[in-house]
Design a protein around this motif. Structure first.
Motif, PDB file in Angstrom:
ATOM      1  N   TYR A  70       0.797  -1.373   0.012  1.00  0.00           N
ATOM      2  CA  TYR A  70      -0.120  -0.058   0.173  1.00  0.00           C
ATOM      3  C   TYR A  70       0.979   1.442  -0.046  1.00  0.00           C
ATOM      4  N   GLU A  71       0.498   2.136  -0.741  1.00  0.00           N
ATOM      5  CA  GLU A  71       1.279   3.379  -0.986  1.00  0.00           C
ATOM      6  C   GLU A  71       0.268   4.496  -0.521  1.00  0.00           C
ATOM      7  N   LEU A  72       0.619   5.788  -0.009  1.00  0.00           N
ATOM      8  CA  LEU A  72      -0.010   6.954   0.185  1.00  0.00           C
ATOM      9  C   LEU A  72      -0.536   7.436  -1.179  1.00  0.00           C
ATOM     10  N   GLU A  73      -1.754   7.760  -1.315  1.00  0.00           N
ATOM     11  CA  GLU A  73      -2.410   8.372  -2.264  1.00  0.00           C
ATOM     12  C   GLU A  73      -2.750   9.674  -1.937  1.00  0.00           C
ATOM     13  N   SER A  74      -3.305  10.292  -0.973  1.00  0.00           N
ATOM     14  CA  SER A  74      -3.626  11.548  -0.546  1.00  0.00           C
ATOM     15  C   SER A  74      -3.422  11.783   0.869  1.00  0.00           C
ATOM     16  N   PHE A  75      -3.043  13.025   1.210  1.00  0.00           N
ATOM     17  CA  PHE A  75      -2.767  13.550   2.559  1.00  0.00           C
ATOM     18  C   PHE A  75      -3.069  14.894   2.603  1.00  0.00           C
ATOM     19  N   THR A  76      -4.136  15.327   3.309  1.00  0.00           N
ATOM     20  CA  THR A  76      -4.597  16.696   3.076  1.00  0.00           C
ATOM     21  C   THR A  76      -3.483  17.676   4.015  1.00  0.00           C
ATOM     22  N   PRO A  77      -2.917  18.439   3.134  1.00  0.00           N
ATOM     23  CA  PRO A  77      -1.780  19.118   3.672  1.00  0.00           C
ATOM     24  C   PRO A  77      -2.019  19.759   4.885  1.00  0.00           C
ATOM     25  N   TRP A  78      -3.106  20.473   5.417  1.00  0.00           N
ATOM     26  CA  TRP A  78      -3.195  21.086   6.592  1.00  0.00           C
ATOM     27  C   TRP A  78      -3.163  19.979   7.792  1.00  0.00           C
ATOM     28  N   LEU A  79      -3.139  18.603   7.531  1.00  0.00           N
ATOM     29  CA  LEU A  79      -3.053  17.536   8.497  1.00  0.00           C
ATOM     30  C   LEU A  79      -1.934  17.180   8.611  1.00  0.00           C
ATOM     31  N   LYS A  80      -0.879  17.393   7.699  1.00  0.00           N
ATOM     32  CA  LYS A  80       0.458  16.903   8.072  1.00  0.00           C
ATOM     33  C   LYS A  80       1.136  17.189   9.256  1.00  0.00           C
ATOM     34  N   GLY A  81       1.755  16.182   9.843  1.00  0.00           N
ATOM     35  CA  GLY A  81       2.372  16.617  11.096  1.00  0.00           C
ATOM     36  C   GLY A  81       3.784  16.695  10.917  1.00  0.00           C
ATOM     37  N   GLU A  82       4.623  16.194  12.120  1.00  0.00           N
ATOM     38  CA  GLU A  82       5.911  16.289  12.410  1.00  0.00           C
ATOM     39  C   GLU A  82       6.837  15.284  11.299  1.00  0.00           C
ATOM     40  N   SER A  83       6.039  14.153  11.134  1.00  0.00           N
ATOM     41  CA  SER A  83       6.864  13.038  10.412  1.00  0.00           C
ATOM     42  C   SER A  83       6.931  13.497   8.963  1.00  0.00           C
ATOM     43  N   VAL A 101       2.203  11.781  13.239  1.00  0.00           N
ATOM     44  CA  VAL A 101       2.258  11.667  11.531  1.00  0.00           C
ATOM     45  C   VAL A 101       1.195  12.721  11.133  1.00  0.00           C
ATOM     46  N   ILE A 102       0.139  13.173  11.891  1.00  0.00           N
ATOM     47  CA  ILE A 102      -0.792  14.153  11.842  1.00  0.00           C
ATOM     48  C   ILE A 102      -0.466  15.464  12.556  1.00  0.00           C
ATOM     49  N   ASP A 103      -1.110  16.649  12.321  1.00  0.00           N
ATOM     50  CA  ASP A 103      -0.945  17.736  13.238  1.00  0.00           C
ATOM     51  C   ASP A 103      -1.852  17.598  14.179  1.00  0.00           C
ATOM     52  N   THR A 112      -4.424  20.949  13.886  1.00  0.00           N
ATOM     53  CA  THR A 112      -5.556  20.767  12.954  1.00  0.00           C
ATOM     54  C   THR A 112      -6.440  19.668  13.144  1.00  0.00           C
ATOM     55  N   LEU A 113      -5.876  18.624  13.592  1.00  0.00           N
ATOM     56  CA  LEU A 113      -6.972  17.586  13.949  1.00  0.00           C
ATOM     57  C   LEU A 113      -8.192  17.945  14.787  1.00  0.00           C
ATOM     58  N   LEU A 114      -7.693  18.643  15.806  1.00  0.00           N
ATOM     59  CA  LEU A 114      -8.778  19.298  16.697  1.00  0.00           C
ATOM     60  C   LEU A 114      -9.490  20.308  16.242  1.00  0.00           C
ATOM     61  N   THR A 115      -9.027  21.424  15.522  1.00  0.00           N
ATOM     62  CA  THR A 115      -9.569  22.391  15.054  1.00  0.00           C
ATOM     63  C   THR A 115     -10.411  22.205  13.622  1.00  0.00           C
ATOM     64  N   LYS A 116      -9.394  21.892  12.640  1.00  0.00           N
ATOM     65  CA  LYS A 116     -10.121  21.839  11.495  1.00  0.00           C
ATOM     66  C   LYS A 116     -10.913  20.506  11.090  1.00  0.00           C
ATOM     67  N   ALA A 117     -10.142  19.344  11.613  1.00  0.00           N
ATOM     68  CA  ALA A 117     -11.023  18.076  11.408  1.00  0.00           C
ATOM     69  C   ALA A 117     -12.118  17.882  12.250  1.00  0.00           C
ATOM     70  N   MET A 118     -11.982  18.085  13.484  1.00  0.00           N
ATOM     71  CA  MET A 118     -12.990  17.667  14.500  1.00  0.00           C
ATOM     72  C   MET A 118     -13.720  19.068  14.680  1.00  0.00           C
ATOM     73  N   GLY A 119     -13.273  20.045  14.578  1.00  0.00           N
ATOM     74  CA  GLY A 119     -14.065  21.366  14.365  1.00  0.00           C
ATOM     75  C   GLY A 119     -14.346  22.126  15.630  1.00  0.00           C
ATOM     76  N   LEU A 120     -13.370  22.042  16.517  1.00  0.00           N
ATOM     77  CA  LEU A 120     -13.394  22.853  17.820  1.00  0.00           C
ATOM     78  C   LEU A 120     -13.198  24.232  17.405  1.00  0.00           C
ATOM     79  N   GLU A 121     -13.922  24.984  18.275  1.00  0.00           N
ATOM     80  CA  GLU A 121     -13.991  26.403  17.985  1.00  0.00           C
ATOM     81  C   GLU A 121     -12.707  26.986  18.895  1.00  0.00           C
ATOM     82  N   PRO A 122     -12.356  28.155  18.203  1.00  0.00           N
ATOM     83  CA  PRO A 122     -11.426  28.924  19.048  1.00  0.00           C
ATOM     84  C   PRO A 122     -11.832  29.685  20.097  1.00  0.00           C
TER      85      PRO A 122
END
Length: 903
Positions: free
Chosen positions: A375-388, A449-451, A454-464
């Motif tokens: 299996y190989e990576l097909e797509s990874f939303t840029p704003w979700l990419k983390g440290e790795s 692997v992810i940020d 942004t996992l909590l804010t953009k993906a999950m949707g927690l408000e600032p």
């Protein structure tokens, strides 16, 4: 007279510098208590069987009066006094003339008073009116008046009446408050429905409420609305001339008065039978970012308590992260599915095997086939990419395809070209499966692997939201210094062979004169301990340390247990872990006693080592520093805070947030372990095997925990054995000098511990004007997210100022009100930053603060200002650009900030 003048000024400041007053009584008939949100109110009404002893004491310690619900006219249990049934609630209407019922009510009241309740909320006062004509109405009324008179005497008139309009003239002076439900909306318990009150009923109730006000009763209206409509409904009640409380029909969700709560709790279920909280990835890793964003991880141990009803007024979301497929019982998956759309949900790691509704709602559905790898990576939303920098190796993916109305966050491609989604997002939240969360590589450690942000804010949707901050004081990063007692008796490699404790005392403690927390291990220095012959000298050194005015006292236990996790019954000790034993090898002390380690060690220090004006204030945990609830309870009972543990030792070799721990860890009964913000020299020196200068790398940790996120205060945490060798001592000096060369505010560790614990008990709210309110006993800094505007300090209250960047607000009252409205220009003087701990602040009024080092205070709009001490010394500032800097000697300052032009 001069001192009296300043005392009067301070009294005046405390009266006039408060934000808007909230006179509402809060009602809550569920559990556990939303203690943080309750601090916005001076009185709360609860069901007495649902509040614990510790919750009740917590509220009373904050001068919040707690009223117990008491049904006067009805009971859910049939008795000799029962006359009829109330069909609306299926309850039994009682005979108010019956001696046994009157005695029952009075005994109930006495029991509630003995528990510590401040007053009573008297319900079902009108139930006798449902009785048929064969029952004498006048006699029932007389019985009710007699009962209320008795209760008034018992609670010194601290009664809140629910309606009872016909009897109010007779009850004048017997109670202070009256509550009525349903002015604009009412609740039907038969079908759990909410309906608007018609005009005729509104007019009748208004007339009754006005009569109550004319009789001198404070009147509050309880109405009903969905959470997003509650503030508008409350304003409608205010406009009608009453105090509001808007909630649900059962009063089991947190309501709205003239302010609406800002939900901060993130519900996180876990199962201690599968994995204790201290080992869960969600606590070890994700909780750090949850807290950084201002939210509170609310861990629910499903092995010991039922999953709660989700209240959008309190709960901001749900996160489920597990590595065990056995975690997902039908109860948990049904709960997750039932709350889709109630609050955002985030499902991480392993997925439930039979939760089709949950998976579909979060954007994934199972494939009918299981395509083979590689299996190989097909797509990874840029704003979700983390440290790795490289994707993880996937050998056992989830065979999922993208569901309708969803977005793929991560997808991989199988050998035959089939697309497999591994992360998805919908309007309900998001899911990400393993191994796309944290990857552990040989020789490189773990990385996100992810940020996580942004996992909590953009993906999950927690408000600032505004963030109660535990890293900063008066706009500058806190500095704490504390010493574990290990190595106190080590002979140092210096001339005359002093003890390491003597080296630390002379070269560090006395040299820098910074606020510092020092501890000892009792058995290391006491008579009859490990060094009996030298005990007089060792105790004298400890006394010399503890008597210094800038040193606060801590215990590092009696025998230094190494395995608190095992003592708590959460882990079996492996033989390879016990090369150095379970504790210090003290003759005759074979079984570890928690009382001896905690309670008795504190008493030994207080009785034998502490000066007359000091006591032990902190327990510094030893060994693995993972105390269980009994150990934390003993520390609380001894009146001390507790710190140590955690895993924050991140350095430049692997600058990953996976090595930054959260603020602390909860246990039962409001107990919290506060983690050491940053770990000690032991982890930087290969367990003190060398290199001994390795602790200099602490400055790498300082930098990584400052940018891009200030996650921790400056913390210099070490053992006395750092004074054993020149390299260790040099590393200590290097770290202290590094911090002193940068803006900082020195504080005692106890100050940080109070602030850290109060993170979990602070609250946010908003009023109808869009202003933010913040309630906290100990936190005096609010961090403002980048997406917010600059606060307008002149339109705010309970705050001293804000940093030039607008990112840290300095709070001076237990309740602060913050405005972002710039319709009026902010020209008033305010504090930008300082290296002091502010107790009181008022422009053209009294100011007091503690400065452990010479104070520097930077003010804006303050060119005409001067500080005047209570002894008459005047301190003028030097203005450069927008900043006027004032320099004042170290110590406790009591004085006046005069900003009248020309002074």
């Amino acid at each position: 007279m001069k001192y009296l003048f300043f005392i009067l000024l301070f009294i005046t400041a405390n009266v006039t510098a408060k934000p808007e007053t909230n006179n509402s009584i809060a009602f809550y008939y569920s559990a556990p208590m939303p203690l943080a949100e309750m601090t916005f109110y001076s009185r709360v009404v609860v069901q007495p069987e649902l509040i614990t002893k510790h919750e009740l004491n917590w509220l009373k310690q904050r001068n919040i009066a707690v009223y117990a619900y008491l049904s006067v006219g009805e009971s859910f249990s049939k008795s000799e006094s029962s006359l009829s049934v109330n069909p609306n609630w299926n309850s039994h209407i009682s005979d108010l003339t019956a001696a046994q019922w009157q005695l029952h009510i009075q005994n109930s009241a006495l029991s509630l008073k003995a528990r510590g309740f401040n007053g009573l909320f008297l319900d079902t006062l009108d139930s006798y009116q449902l009785l048929d004509k064969k029952h004498n109405k006048s006699a029932q009324q007389a019985g009710l008046v007699f009962i209320i008179e008795q209760l008034s005497n018992t609670f010194n008139k601290q009664l809140i009446l629910n309606r009872g309009f016909e009897l109010l003239p007779q009850l004048k002076g017997r109670a202070n408050d009256l509550v009525a439900e349903g002015l604009f909306s009412h609740f039907n318990p038969l079908d759990n429905s909410y309906k608007l009150t018609n005009k005729n009923d509104q007019a009748w109730l208004n007339a009754q409420l006005h009569k109550a006000q004319d009789l001198g009763f404070n009147v509050q209206v309880i109405d009903y609305a969905k959470p997003k409509q509650r503030l508008a409904m409350a304003q409608k009640i205010i406009n009608a001339g009453y105090t509001p409380w808007v909630t649900d029909g059962h009063l089991q969700t947190w309501g709205t008065s003239n302010i609406a709560p800002v939900p901060r709790r993130i519900l996180i279920p876990y199962n201690s039978n599968i994995e204790p909280l201290i080992y869960t990835t969600v606590h070890l890793n994700l909780a750090t970012m949850i807290e950084y964003l201002g939210y509170i991880p609310d861990y629910i141990n499903v092995a010991k308590r039922a999953l709660p009803a989700v209240d959008p007024s309190l709960h901001a979301g749900i996160i489920s992260w597990t590595s065990f497929d056995t975690f997902y019982t039908p109860t948990i998956t049904n709960w997750l599915e039932a709350n889709l759309g109630v609050v955002p949900e985030l499902i991480l790691g392993e997925l439930p095997s039979s939760a089709n509704k949950l998976m579909l709602s979060l954007g994934a559905e199972p494939l009918d086939v299981t395509p083979l790898g590689p299996y190989e990576l097909e797509s990874f939303t840029p704003w979700l990419k983390g440290e790795s920098s490289i994707p993880p190796v996937v050998t056992n993916p989830y065979f999922l395809k993208l569901a309708a109305n969803s977005k793929a966050l991560i997808s991989i491609k199988a050998a035959d070209g089939t697309s497999l989604v591994q992360g998805t997002k919908t309007k309900y939240g998001a899911l990400v499966v393993a191994p796309w969360l944290i990857d552990t590589l040989p020789m490189e450690g773990s990385k996100w692997v992810i940020d996580p942000r942004t996992l909590l804010t953009k993906a999950m949707g927690l408000e600032p939201i505004l963030v109660p901050d535990t890293t900063t004081q008066s706009g500058r990063r806190m500095l704490t210094i504390h010493i574990d007692g290990d190595g106190f008796t080590s002979v140092a490699h210096f001339a005359k062979k002093p003890y390491s404790a003597e080296v630390i005392l002379d070269k560090i403690i006395k040299h820098y004169k910074l606020p510092l927390t020092s501890s000892i291990i009792q058995a290391d220095i006491e008579p009859g301990g490990l060094h009996s012959k030298m005990s007089p000298k060792l105790e004298r050194i400890a006394r010399d340390i503890f008597k210094l005015p800038y040193v606060e006292i801590a215990s590092h236990t009696y025998s230094h247990p190494y395995f608190w996790t095992a003592l708590a019954g959460r882990k079996d000790i492996d033989e390879e872990d016990t090369d150095y034993g379970l504790k210090l090898d003290i003759p005759g002390y074979n079984t570890i006693s928690l009382e001896k380690e905690i309670t008795d060690s504190i008493k030994y220090i207080d009785d034998k080592l502490a000066p007359a004006n000091k006591k032990t204030v902190i327990m510094l945990w030893s060994g693995d520093a993972t105390p269980g609830p009994k150990a934390l309870e003993l520390a609380r009972d001894a009146g001390v805070l507790n710190v140590n543990g955690g895993n924050t030792d991140v350095n430049a070799d692997n600058p990953s947030l996976t090595h930054v721990s959260p603020i602390g860890r909860p246990e039962r009964d409001l107990l919290y372990q506060i983690y050491a913000p940053i770990l000690n020299e032991n982890v930087y020196t290969n367990l003190w095997h060398g290199p001994y200068y390795g602790f200099k790398r602490l400055t790498e940790t300082f930098e990584i925990t400052e940018k891009p996120y200030r996650l921790k205060p400056y913390t210099i945490y070490f053992h006395f054995y750092s004074g054993e060798v020149p390299a260790g001592l040099d590393a200590l000096k290097h770290n202290i000098d590094y911090v002193l060369a940068r803006p900082n505010t020195p504080v005692h560790l106890s100050h940080y511990a109070k602030v850290a614990k109060d993170f979990y008990f602070s609250a946010l709210a908003k009023n109808s004007d869009g202003q933010w309110l913040f309630s906290s006993k100990d936190i005096k800094t609010l961090r403002v997210p980048d997406v917010f505007d600059m606060p307008n300090i002149s339109q705010s209250s309970g705050v001293a100022g804000v940093t030039q960047k607008g990112d840290y607000v300095h709070v001076v009252n237990n309740i602060a009100q913050l405005s972002f409205d710039h319709s009026k220009e902010n020209k008033a003087p305010y504090l930008a930053s300082a290296n002091v701990i502010i107790d009181n602040w008022q422009v053209n009024g009294p100011v007091s603060f503690t400065a452990w080092v010479p104070a520097t205070l930077d003010l804006i709009n303050a060119g005409a200002c001067v500080f005047v001490s209570h002894l008459g010394e005047r301190y003028k500032g030097l203005t450069r650009g927008d900043i006027t800097q004032f320099k004042i000697p170290a110590g406790d300052f009591f004085g006046y900030l005069n900003c009248n032009a020309g002074v």
